[in-house]
Design a protein around this motif. Structure first.
Motif, PDB file in Angstrom:
ATOM      1  N   ARG A   1       0.866  -1.182   0.000  1.00  0.00           N
ATOM      2  CA  ARG A   1       0.000   0.000   0.000  1.00  0.00           C
ATOM      3  C   ARG A   1       0.901   1.229   0.000  1.00  0.00           C
ATOM      4  NH1 ARG A   1      -2.445   4.375   0.621  1.00  0.00           N
ATOM      5  NH2 ARG A   1      -4.564   4.564   1.465  1.00  0.00           N
ATOM      6  N   LEU A   2       0.777   2.078  -1.025  1.00  0.00           N
ATOM      7  CA  LEU A   2       1.610   3.270  -1.115  1.00  0.00           C
ATOM      8  C   LEU A   2       1.334   4.180   0.075  1.00  0.00           C
ATOM      9  CD1 LEU A   2       1.450   4.014  -4.949  1.00  0.00           C
ATOM     10  CD2 LEU A   2       3.144   2.677  -3.669  1.00  0.00           C
ATOM     11  N   LEU A   3       2.381   4.503   0.797  1.00  0.00           N
ATOM     12  CA  LEU A   3       2.269   5.211   2.071  1.00  0.00           C
ATOM     13  C   LEU A   3       2.155   6.722   1.884  1.00  0.00           C
ATOM     14  CD1 LEU A   3       2.467   4.899   5.199  1.00  0.00           C
ATOM     15  CD2 LEU A   3       4.952   5.080   4.944  1.00  0.00           C
ATOM     16  N   GLY A   4       1.273   7.353   2.668  1.00  0.00           N
ATOM     17  CA  GLY A   4       1.184   8.804   2.695  1.00  0.00           C
ATOM     18  C   GLY A   4       0.312   9.419   1.612  1.00  0.00           C
ATOM     19  N   ILE A   5      -0.339   8.574   0.802  1.00  0.00           N
ATOM     20  CA  ILE A   5      -1.212   9.096  -0.249  1.00  0.00           C
ATOM     21  C   ILE A   5      -2.539   8.353  -0.234  1.00  0.00           C
ATOM     22  CG2 ILE A   5       0.803   9.635  -1.666  1.00  0.00           C
ATOM     23  CD1 ILE A   5      -0.112   7.395  -3.583  1.00  0.00           C
ATOM     24  N   GLU A   6      -3.538   8.930  -0.865  1.00  0.00           N
ATOM     25  CA  GLU A   6      -4.854   8.295  -0.963  1.00  0.00           C
ATOM     26  C   GLU A   6      -5.360   8.505  -2.379  1.00  0.00           C
ATOM     27  OE1 GLU A   6      -7.487   5.860   0.843  1.00  0.00           O
ATOM     28  OE2 GLU A   6      -6.189   7.037   2.152  1.00  0.00           O
ATOM     29  N   ALA A   7      -5.355   7.435  -3.174  1.00  0.00           N
ATOM     30  CA  ALA A   7      -5.891   7.484  -4.529  1.00  0.00           C
ATOM     31  C   ALA A   7      -7.337   6.995  -4.496  1.00  0.00           C
ATOM     32  CB  ALA A   7      -5.060   6.613  -5.465  1.00  0.00           C
ATOM     33  N   PRO A   8      -8.160   7.397  -5.463  1.00  0.00           N
ATOM     34  CA  PRO A   8      -9.538   6.899  -5.482  1.00  0.00           C
ATOM     35  C   PRO A   8      -9.577   5.401  -5.732  1.00  0.00           C
ATOM     36  CG  PRO A   8      -9.027   8.067  -7.518  1.00  0.00           C
ATOM     37  CD  PRO A   8      -7.882   8.307  -6.592  1.00  0.00           C
ATOM     38  N   ALA A   9     -10.513   4.719  -5.075  1.00  0.00           N
ATOM     39  CA  ALA A   9     -10.724   3.298  -5.333  1.00  0.00           C
ATOM     40  C   ALA A   9     -11.217   3.128  -6.766  1.00  0.00           C
ATOM     41  CB  ALA A   9     -11.745   2.727  -4.351  1.00  0.00           C
ATOM     42  N   THR A  10     -11.079   1.936  -7.322  1.00  0.00           N
ATOM     43  CA  THR A  10     -11.409   1.735  -8.734  1.00  0.00           C
ATOM     44  C   THR A  10     -12.890   1.924  -9.035  1.00  0.00           C
ATOM     45  OG1 THR A  10     -11.492  -0.665  -8.319  1.00  0.00           O
ATOM     46  CG2 THR A  10      -9.467   0.230  -9.289  1.00  0.00           C
ATOM     47  N   ASP A  11     -13.748   1.912  -8.022  1.00  0.00           N
ATOM     48  CA  ASP A  11     -15.172   2.138  -8.286  1.00  0.00           C
ATOM     49  C   ASP A  11     -15.566   3.603  -8.141  1.00  0.00           C
ATOM     50  OD1 ASP A  11     -14.889   2.154  -5.467  1.00  0.00           O
ATOM     51  OD2 ASP A  11     -17.004   1.638  -5.209  1.00  0.00           O
ATOM     52  N   GLN A  12     -14.608   4.479  -7.798  1.00  0.00           N
ATOM     53  CA  GLN A  12     -14.975   5.872  -7.571  1.00  0.00           C
ATOM     54  C   GLN A  12     -15.258   6.601  -8.883  1.00  0.00           C
ATOM     55  OE1 GLN A  12     -12.821   7.994  -4.575  1.00  0.00           O
ATOM     56  NE2 GLN A  12     -13.545   9.999  -5.248  1.00  0.00           N
ATOM     57  N   ILE A  13     -16.277   7.427  -8.847  1.00  0.00           N
ATOM     58  CA  ILE A  13     -16.692   8.224  -9.992  1.00  0.00           C
ATOM     59  C   ILE A  13     -16.416   9.696  -9.707  1.00  0.00           C
ATOM     60  CG2 ILE A  13     -18.660   8.923 -11.426  1.00  0.00           C
ATOM     61  CD1 ILE A  13     -17.842   6.021 -11.833  1.00  0.00           C
ATOM     62  N   CYS A  14     -15.928  10.426 -10.711  1.00  0.00           N
ATOM     63  CA  CYS A  14     -15.717  11.862 -10.601  1.00  0.00           C
ATOM     64  C   CYS A  14     -16.494  12.559 -11.719  1.00  0.00           C
ATOM     65  CB  CYS A  14     -14.226  12.186 -10.711  1.00  0.00           C
ATOM     66  SG  CYS A  14     -13.208  11.473  -9.403  1.00  0.00           S
TER      67      CYS A  14
END
Length: 236
Positions: A38-51
């Motif tokens: 798990r990449l530390l110190g960052i938060e990417a959207p989960a694959t189900d997230q919609i923008c």
């Protein structure tokens, strides 16, 4: 018990260095030598997230974040320094490609946000990305840590000019009635005991499941992604 878990998660004994071309599972998670990181110190959207993009259209930003990381990687060797594990037993790590900090690249390119206090420099990269309106910042989105618990009062963030319909699109009850991508057909459900179970197309209960009913339910793109984030395959 919580003290013991924290001790394990931060123990120097969990530290390691891994080097290889990774399998990229989502914008936060990779796998090297059968070790999920798990990449530390960052938060990417989960694959189900919609923008929502600058024109007010929905797009699968979580899948895009993963795919942009895959493109940036180009099959090259990563050097990952890990220390501790998270709640899903993923090693927590900072990774480099030819000396470039991948965690920082994700934030600087607008595909992840800075989280925690592990590296305050990531917050600077987030400012750079938001100012340039790149990646997620090109339109409107919900912070990844708010995505699962979104409600009518959830804050919408993004470009300086957020599309007028962003709130309606991102907080609507039917947002995830369809999969975010044709490849993301696995249904993840959370039962009354909090157990996270995933269901594959063709399994007996698959067609009866409506994943818009419970806030923890979601679409998943692969079994590897599901298992890396704490889901277990349904028996039938």
């Amino acid at each position: 018990m919580m003290v013991a878990l924290l001790a394990v998660m931060t123990s120097p004994a969990c530290a390691a260095k891994l080097s290889d071309a990774p399998r990229i599972l989502d914008g936060n998670t990779i796998e090297i030598e059968q070790t999920k990181i798990r990449l530390l110190g960052i938060e990417a959207p989960a694959t189900d997230q919609i923008c929502v993009d600058a024109h007010g259209r929905k797009w699968a930003c979580g899948v895009a974040a993963r795919d942009e990381l895959i493109k940036h990687s180009k099959g090259r060797t990563w050097d990952c320094h890990t220390t501790g594990v998270d709640e899903y037993r993923r090693s927590l790590g900072t990774c480099f490609i030819e000396g470039e900090n991948v965690n920082a690249w994700m934030v600087r390119s607008g595909w992840a946000l800075s989280s925690g206090r592990s590296n305050p420099n990531y917050a600077i990269y987030e400012l750079v990305a938001s100012t340039a309106d790149v990646g997620l910042w090109s339109g409107a989105f919900i912070a990844p840590w708010d995505w699962r618990r979104r409600n009518k009062s959830t804050i919408i963030v993004g470009a300086s000019s957020v599309p007028i319909n962003a709130r309606e699109l991102l907080l609507g009850s039917t947002l995830l009635s369809d999969p975010p991508s044709p490849e993301c057909l696995i249904k993840g459900t959370v039962d009354r005991n909090g157990e996270r179970i995933y269901h594959l197309p063709g399994q007996l209960s698959y067609e009866q499941i409506d994943i818009t009913k419970m806030p923890g339910d979601r679409w998943l793109c692969s079994e590897a992604e599901a298992e890396a984030t704490g889901w277990h395959k349904a028996v039938r």
